[in-house]
Design a protein around this motif. Sequence first.
Motif, PDB file in Angstrom:
ATOM      1  N   ASP A 142       0.718  -1.232  -0.051  1.00 20.69           N
ATOM      2  CA  ASP A 142      -0.035  -0.007  -0.036  1.00 20.69           C
ATOM      3  C   ASP A 142       0.795   1.119  -0.119  1.00 20.69           C
ATOM      4  O   ASP A 142       1.280   1.711   0.966  1.00 20.69           O
ATOM      5  N   TYR A 143       1.134   1.759  -1.182  1.00 27.08           N
ATOM      6  CA  TYR A 143       2.156   2.912  -1.376  1.00 27.08           C
ATOM      7  C   TYR A 143       1.601   4.008  -1.482  1.00 27.08           C
ATOM      8  O   TYR A 143       0.648   4.304  -2.287  1.00 27.08           O
ATOM      9  N   ASP A 144       2.104   5.138  -0.660  1.00 26.14           N
ATOM     10  CA  ASP A 144       1.596   6.456  -0.695  1.00 26.14           C
ATOM     11  C   ASP A 144       2.882   7.219  -0.901  1.00 26.14           C
ATOM     12  O   ASP A 144       3.457   7.738  -0.131  1.00 26.14           O
ATOM     13  N   TRP A 145       3.175   7.509  -2.282  1.00 23.51           N
ATOM     14  CA  TRP A 145       4.573   8.266  -2.764  1.00 23.51           C
ATOM     15  C   TRP A 145       4.483   9.603  -2.052  1.00 23.51           C
ATOM     16  O   TRP A 145       5.455  10.308  -2.120  1.00 23.51           O
ATOM     17  N   ASP A 146       3.299  10.081  -2.337  1.00 25.25           N
ATOM     18  CA  ASP A 146       3.257  11.521  -1.809  1.00 25.25           C
ATOM     19  C   ASP A 146       3.666  11.762  -0.421  1.00 25.25           C
ATOM     20  O   ASP A 146       4.193  12.632  -0.115  1.00 25.25           O
ATOM     21  N   THR A 147       3.433  10.767   0.446  1.00 25.82           N
ATOM     22  CA  THR A 147       3.741  11.059   1.842  1.00 25.82           C
ATOM     23  C   THR A 147       5.436  10.680   2.153  1.00 25.82           C
ATOM     24  O   THR A 147       5.730  11.320   2.742  1.00 25.82           O
ATOM     25  N   LEU A 148       5.935   9.819   1.189  1.00 26.28           N
ATOM     26  CA  LEU A 148       7.363   9.724   1.239  1.00 26.28           C
ATOM     27  C   LEU A 148       7.809  11.172   0.741  1.00 26.28           C
ATOM     28  O   LEU A 148       8.900  11.579   1.432  1.00 26.28           O
ATOM     29  N   LYS A 149       7.411  11.894  -0.278  1.00 26.58           N
ATOM     30  CA  LYS A 149       7.852  13.092  -0.582  1.00 26.58           C
ATOM     31  C   LYS A 149       7.826  13.995   0.531  1.00 26.58           C
ATOM     32  O   LYS A 149       8.875  14.948   0.953  1.00 26.58           O
ATOM     33  N   GLN A 150       6.487  14.138   1.049  1.00 26.51           N
ATOM     34  CA  GLN A 150       6.395  15.232   2.225  1.00 26.51           C
ATOM     35  C   GLN A 150       7.098  14.850   3.480  1.00 26.51           C
ATOM     36  O   GLN A 150       7.589  15.892   4.021  1.00 26.51           O
ATOM     37  N   ASN A 151       7.385  13.757   3.585  1.00 25.38           N
ATOM     38  CA  ASN A 151       8.037  13.123   4.881  1.00 25.38           C
ATOM     39  C   ASN A 151       9.637  13.195   4.668  1.00 25.38           C
ATOM     40  O   ASN A 151      10.397  13.226   5.644  1.00 25.38           O
ATOM     41  N   THR A 152      10.124  13.598   3.479  1.00 25.69           N
ATOM     42  CA  THR A 152      11.592  13.694   3.330  1.00 25.69           C
ATOM     43  C   THR A 152      12.211  14.889   3.786  1.00 25.69           C
ATOM     44  O   THR A 152      11.461  15.944   3.852  1.00 25.69           O
ATOM     45  N   VAL A 153      13.319  14.693   4.433  1.00 21.14           N
ATOM     46  CA  VAL A 153      14.045  16.108   5.060  1.00 21.14           C
ATOM     47  C   VAL A 153      15.132  16.398   4.346  1.00 21.14           C
ATOM     48  O   VAL A 153      15.906  15.407   3.613  1.00 21.14           O
ATOM     49  N   TYR A 154      15.671  17.640   4.277  1.00 24.72           N
ATOM     50  CA  TYR A 154      16.787  18.408   3.718  1.00 24.72           C
ATOM     51  C   TYR A 154      18.027  18.746   4.450  1.00 24.72           C
ATOM     52  O   TYR A 154      17.352  19.308   5.537  1.00 24.72           O
ATOM     53  N   ASP A 155      19.066  18.689   4.196  1.00 22.94           N
ATOM     54  CA  ASP A 155      20.151  19.086   4.989  1.00 22.94           C
ATOM     55  C   ASP A 155      21.047  20.084   4.304  1.00 22.94           C
ATOM     56  O   ASP A 155      21.035  20.102   3.019  1.00 22.94           O
ATOM     57  N   GLY A 156      21.678  21.117   4.943  1.00 19.82           N
ATOM     58  CA  GLY A 156      22.661  21.938   4.171  1.00 19.82           C
ATOM     59  C   GLY A 156      21.808  22.741   3.180  1.00 19.82           C
ATOM     60  O   GLY A 156      21.066  23.303   3.707  1.00 19.82           O
ATOM     61  N   GLU A 157      22.425  23.042   2.092  1.00 18.49           N
ATOM     62  CA  GLU A 157      21.940  24.091   1.024  1.00 18.49           C
ATOM     63  C   GLU A 157      20.752  23.663   0.291  1.00 18.49           C
ATOM     64  O   GLU A 157      19.753  24.352  -0.222  1.00 18.49           O
ATOM     65  N   TYR A 158      20.282  21.982   0.429  1.00 19.11           N
ATOM     66  CA  TYR A 158      19.143  21.733   0.003  1.00 19.11           C
ATOM     67  C   TYR A 158      18.047  22.074   0.767  1.00 19.11           C
ATOM     68  O   TYR A 158      17.750  21.826   1.877  1.00 19.11           O
TER      69      TYR A 158
ATOM     70  N   HIS B   7      14.728  23.551  -3.993  1.00 18.09           N
ATOM     71  CA  HIS B   7      16.071  23.570  -4.686  1.00 18.09           C
ATOM     72  C   HIS B   7      15.827  23.239  -5.978  1.00 18.09           C
ATOM     73  O   HIS B   7      15.115  22.185  -6.144  1.00 18.09           O
ATOM     74  N   PRO B   8      16.530  23.644  -6.940  1.00 21.20           N
ATOM     75  CA  PRO B   8      16.248  23.161  -8.223  1.00 21.20           C
ATOM     76  C   PRO B   8      16.622  21.715  -8.420  1.00 21.20           C
ATOM     77  O   PRO B   8      15.959  20.891  -9.363  1.00 21.20           O
ATOM     78  N   ASN B   9      17.624  21.251  -7.722  1.00 23.78           N
ATOM     79  CA  ASN B   9      18.193  19.751  -7.839  1.00 23.78           C
ATOM     80  C   ASN B   9      16.881  19.004  -7.362  1.00 23.78           C
ATOM     81  O   ASN B   9      16.581  17.876  -7.807  1.00 23.78           O
ATOM     82  N   ILE B  10      16.436  19.320  -6.303  1.00 24.60           N
ATOM     83  CA  ILE B  10      15.363  18.592  -5.694  1.00 24.60           C
ATOM     84  C   ILE B  10      14.222  18.439  -6.297  1.00 24.60           C
ATOM     85  O   ILE B  10      13.490  17.391  -6.522  1.00 24.60           O
ATOM     86  N   VAL B  11      13.600  19.576  -6.916  1.00 33.15           N
ATOM     87  CA  VAL B  11      12.462  19.801  -7.883  1.00 33.15           C
ATOM     88  C   VAL B  11      12.727  18.775  -9.017  1.00 33.15           C
ATOM     89  O   VAL B  11      11.801  17.929  -9.345  1.00 33.15           O
ATOM     90  N   THR B  12      14.013  18.563  -9.531  1.00 34.97           N
ATOM     91  CA  THR B  12      14.081  17.879 -10.671  1.00 34.97           C
ATOM     92  C   THR B  12      14.161  16.382 -10.201  1.00 34.97           C
ATOM     93  O   THR B  12      13.453  15.547 -11.130  1.00 34.97           O
ATOM     94  N   PHE B  13      14.538  15.996  -8.961  1.00 30.79           N
ATOM     95  CA  PHE B  13      14.646  14.567  -8.424  1.00 30.79           C
ATOM     96  C   PHE B  13      13.164  14.177  -8.511  1.00 30.79           C
ATOM     97  O   PHE B  13      12.841  13.251  -9.009  1.00 30.79           O
ATOM     98  N   TRP B  14      12.241  14.967  -7.858  1.00 29.07           N
ATOM     99  CA  TRP B  14      10.844  14.363  -7.895  1.00 29.07           C
ATOM    100  C   TRP B  14      10.263  14.550  -8.931  1.00 29.07           C
ATOM    101  O   TRP B  14       9.233  13.697  -9.265  1.00 29.07           O
ATOM    102  N   GLU B  15      10.568  15.381 -10.072  1.00 28.79           N
ATOM    103  CA  GLU B  15       9.961  15.370 -11.106  1.00 28.79           C
ATOM    104  C   GLU B  15      10.249  13.927 -12.004  1.00 28.79           C
ATOM    105  O   GLU B  15       9.383  13.246 -12.572  1.00 28.79           O
ATOM    106  N   ALA B  16      11.499  13.519 -11.864  1.00 33.47           N
ATOM    107  CA  ALA B  16      11.926  12.498 -12.366  1.00 33.47           C
ATOM    108  C   ALA B  16      11.446  10.982 -11.579  1.00 33.47           C
ATOM    109  O   ALA B  16      10.913  10.126 -12.399  1.00 33.47           O
ATOM    110  N   PHE B  17      11.092  11.306 -10.461  1.00 35.84           N
ATOM    111  CA  PHE B  17      10.692  10.150  -9.408  1.00 35.84           C
ATOM    112  C   PHE B  17       9.075   9.782 -10.051  1.00 35.84           C
ATOM    113  O   PHE B  17       8.703   8.895 -10.044  1.00 35.84           O
TER     114      PHE B  17
END
Length: 541
Positions: free
Chosen positions: A424-440, A444-454
């Motif tokens: 029972d997969y809820d990929w939106d929850t995985l995205k919302q639950n992701t945390v970022y460190d440093g400059e991310y 962030h453009p790299n993060i936006v690109t990552f989730w678009e690819a995902f």
Amino acid sequence: MILPTIPLLRDDQNVMNMVMALAKVIVEDLNETAMKTLKEWWSSMETNIMTKHILMWKNALSFMLRNGLLATHSRGVKFLLEALKFLHRENKRPGRTQKVPASTFYVEEINNSVILLEDVMLWRFWSSREDTEVTPVIFCRYPFVLSLICKMSIFNIFAHFTKEIHQLFHLLTVMCPSGTFRDNQDSAPVFQLTLRRPSLIEDTFRQLGSADHDYLKRELVVQFVEDRKLSLVNKRDFFLHVFEELLAPESEMFMYNDTKTLVWFPAKPRVEERSYFLFGVLCGMALYNHNIVHLPFPLALFKKMVGVKPSLEDLREFDPVVGGSLLYLLEDYTDDDVEENLDMTFTVIWDDLKVELDPKETGKPVTSTNKKQFVDAYVNLAFNQSAEKVFEEFRRGFFKVCDRDVVELFKPEELRGVMVGKEDYDWDTLKQNTVYDGEYHARHPNIVTFWEAFEDLTDNQKKAFLLFLTGCDRAPILGMDKIQMKVVLPPFLEPVKGLAHGSLEGVVGPFIQTWRRGGSGTEWRYRLVTPWKSCEDSEDR
């Protein structure tokens, strides 16, 4: 029978003077004849009426817990729990067709109002003592009111304290004079497996088979000969691959159903029985060490582990064709002359073996009067009789690691979910639950690109990513919000940018093995090491 359906008794102001008085009458004052009659009425109630009864007692219990009345009114709380226990038993009665879902009995206030550690200690203390009027309320004795979160917490409390005891014993051994305790080697606080990847099963079974059973409850540490580093990743890597190999057809340990999607214990084992004991140990260690594993068994396995009898529904899950035919024979076939029209006997084939379901009469015909006996015998053959010895070995191994009383708190469906996870997969929850460190950060453009690819990945590719991330391609039983991905910038990237040419070798977390800057200064080469695979399987990107 009437009072629990009246809204008046579901008001908090009437809990103390009405509901608890009613509970006392039911638990203590009714004579045997009246109690028998009441149970028969309960078992025959329609679902909506049964639900009203359950909710009245639940609301009263919740009121007591919310208002901190457990300590001062423990006797009354026990009356409420006993009344709920009566309803729970009648709801489970085999002849009852309309059953209320088990979750209806869960009392969520227990999560916040009861100190589970204290409850577990009381449960253990009073397990070997006779109850008296001063015996406190012990919620572990009423597992039907415990939510899955509570049961998992209780299991984890047991596992944690068992490991802590080994840690303490090790500390005492180190600090005390030689000879006071057993030698240091025996008192080591961990159980370490040192394994060769090409001989994973052989090494695992050899080391498990020679280990003192007491060691199996220690903190597990896994080391691979090919890479001597100790890491938590190794443990997940181990469980992923060892179960893949054990459950593959090449292991010859199990029989598969026709669609090759589920396995069961064979009627004619091709490996020694001890292998099933060690397989049970591994399953117990996976649960004990909080690892979801690949166990494609029908629910019947988890029913038998908690003392629930498998049913025709379980056979339908494992073999839909045979199970469906038996269900049709039992419930839908209306012709009185089964013997003549269907020409069936009690002689069946299971796991390529010819078996007489009635040993006293070879070739006994199936008739309208004995068709239920035939179906029951078939289910018993499939899940009990045919695999009795190897299953008992499996169960014996499993409970060498996990405490039987604690495991039996779970319902079969819950135990399967905790051990195997769920699809029972809820990929939106995985995205919302992701945390970022440093400059991310999320924008962030790299993060936006990552989730678009995902989001463009197929379902199977997303599950493969989950496998890469967690070591399992199934979601935890409590949902995807229990998975938190952290995205960080490797700490040495900034200094490396000053390099004009060359490479930097090293490991950053479990993922990045090698970064290499190209001559142009604009291109980077790196090796992405999947934590759940050997380095030979990695790819240059």
